[in-house]
Design an enzyme around this catalytic site. Sequence first.
Site, mmCIF file in Angstrom:
data_model
loop_
_atom_site.group_PDB
_atom_site.id
_atom_site.type_symbol
_atom_site.label_atom_id
_atom_site.label_comp_id
_atom_site.label_asym_id
_atom_site.label_seq_id
_atom_site.Cartn_x
_atom_site.Cartn_y
_atom_site.Cartn_z
ATOM 1 N N ASP A 117 82.255 6.981 40.224
ATOM 2 C CA ASP A 117 82.824 5.710 39.758
ATOM 3 C C ASP A 117 84.272 5.529 40.215
ATOM 4 O O ASP A 117 84.681 4.426 40.586
ATOM 5 C CB ASP A 117 82.658 5.516 38.246
ATOM 6 C CG ASP A 117 83.229 6.661 37.433
ATOM 7 O OD1 ASP A 117 83.673 7.672 38.026
ATOM 8 O OD2 ASP A 117 83.239 6.554 36.194
ATOM 9 N N GLY A 118 85.038 6.623 40.250
ATOM 10 C CA GLY A 118 86.429 6.527 40.687
ATOM 11 C C GLY A 118 86.512 6.077 42.140
ATOM 12 O O GLY A 118 87.229 5.122 42.478
ATOM 13 N N ILE A 141 77.739 14.952 40.260
ATOM 14 C CA ILE A 141 76.989 15.895 39.421
ATOM 15 C C ILE A 141 77.143 15.511 37.952
ATOM 16 O O ILE A 141 76.339 15.920 37.128
ATOM 17 C CB ILE A 141 77.428 17.362 39.640
ATOM 18 C CG1 ILE A 141 78.874 17.600 39.199
ATOM 19 C CG2 ILE A 141 77.214 17.802 41.071
ATOM 20 C CD1 ILE A 141 79.223 19.081 39.058
ATOM 21 N N ASP A 142 78.168 14.714 37.619
ATOM 22 C CA ASP A 142 78.427 14.369 36.212
ATOM 23 C C ASP A 142 77.410 13.353 35.675
ATOM 24 O O ASP A 142 77.244 13.232 34.455
ATOM 25 C CB ASP A 142 79.840 13.791 36.061
ATOM 26 C CG ASP A 142 80.910 14.688 36.677
ATOM 27 O OD1 ASP A 142 80.646 15.896 36.804
ATOM 28 O OD2 ASP A 142 81.987 14.182 37.025
ATOM 29 N N MET A 184 80.313 22.121 34.297
ATOM 30 C CA MET A 184 81.124 20.949 34.666
ATOM 31 C C MET A 184 80.537 19.683 34.037
ATOM 32 O O MET A 184 79.621 19.755 33.213
ATOM 33 C CB MET A 184 81.175 20.808 36.181
ATOM 34 C CG MET A 184 82.147 21.755 36.839
ATOM 35 S SD MET A 184 82.249 21.384 38.610
ATOM 36 C CE MET A 184 83.719 22.300 39.039
ATOM 37 N N ARG A 278 80.566 37.009 25.764
ATOM 38 C CA ARG A 278 80.952 37.019 27.179
ATOM 39 C C ARG A 278 80.895 35.589 27.692
ATOM 40 O O ARG A 278 80.081 34.792 27.218
ATOM 41 C CB ARG A 278 79.990 37.874 28.021
ATOM 42 C CG ARG A 278 80.042 39.356 27.736
ATOM 43 C CD ARG A 278 81.340 39.981 28.260
ATOM 44 N NE ARG A 278 81.311 41.426 28.126
ATOM 45 C CZ ARG A 278 81.679 42.110 27.047
ATOM 46 N NH1 ARG A 278 82.090 41.458 25.961
ATOM 47 N NH2 ARG A 278 81.620 43.429 27.023
#
Length: 360
Positions: A117-118, A141-142, A184, A278
């Site tokens: 979008d950016g 990927i978002d 992410m 972990r």
Amino acid sequence: MGERKRIGILTSGGDCAGLNAAIRAVVHHAVGTYGWEVLGIRQATQGLIERPPKAINLEINQVDSWLAIGGTLLGTTNQGNPFAFPMPDGTIRDRTEDIIAGYRMLGLDALIGIGGDGSLAILRKIAQQGGINLVGIPKTIDNDIGITERAIGFDTAVNIATEALDRLHFTAASHSRVMIVEVMGRDAGHIALCAGIAGGADVILIPEIPYTIANVCNRLAERNQQGKSYSLIVVAEAVRKDTGEPAMTTNRLGQSRLGGIGQYLSDSICACSGAETRVTVLGHVQRGGTPSPLDRLIATAFGVAAVDLIAEGKYDQMVTWQRRQVFSVPIAEAIANYAAVDPNGTLVKTARGMGISLGD
Ligand code: F6P
């Protein structure tokens, strides 16, 4: 067949798997079906700023082997906003007129921009200013671009995160540990939610749903009572600390980026439950590698549809994937409708139905 056109294609913003498949499809359809020329522009708009503009003629034979190659063979950048571009002498300049001039120098009739979008917002603003015939293809990927159910790269990222969970499952069980996987997704929790469900996580934390450490520890305690001595937690990178502060890392240049929520949870959970924890931070592994079959398919469908939009003279449009079909919408509409996870949507209900804690 219509007039012979010369079109440009560029990839902008962060890379992901499936970009080369989209470029390949554009070249196949534009050259093979319409007999046009396709120029691949290097390093996003940077290629149009350079003199001479940096672009290569793309032929079908050349791109045929690109289907399964990760990254973008054209190069990309998510630095250097063209409206406030950092120059080598330290000054800041607006480079939009240079980009428009680069487009004209190449003799382009239209431009396909593959971006999130950016990037699409930036490209659209430049296109409006310079009368550039722009068509957008969504990638990230978002998976947070509005109107489209899928963007190129998302499925591969979910596959990678799911595989990581599958692998961690065994080592978590062997050592009776709590494994925390930080994924992410920037401000959206799509990767965490999808991979968490697909990978059998016990707790999924996403930015769209507030959580408490106490709720997470309660879920771990419940599992212990059920005789399950290990747990898997997936956390999206933009989840805040339970104090409300964002988890960020800052480098020596003072640049901050998302990161660190996994370690923060690890420390907090260890303190409240005594569990051995972990952390695995998947990072850019989610962006690299071979695109999944679904990403190849969507990228190919988007590439073909983008070329057809140009043939129809429909510009300022972004191709979208909706209900198993490709449509198009005004780029402005896609950008205006940011797609976060719906806290009342099917996937959140699915997670809850499976007894997965969302920390709330
Ligand atoms: O937008 C894609 C993305 O991978 C985000 O999920 C992540 O926060 C960001 O880009 C990382 O950017 P960079 O490649 O600049 O570290």
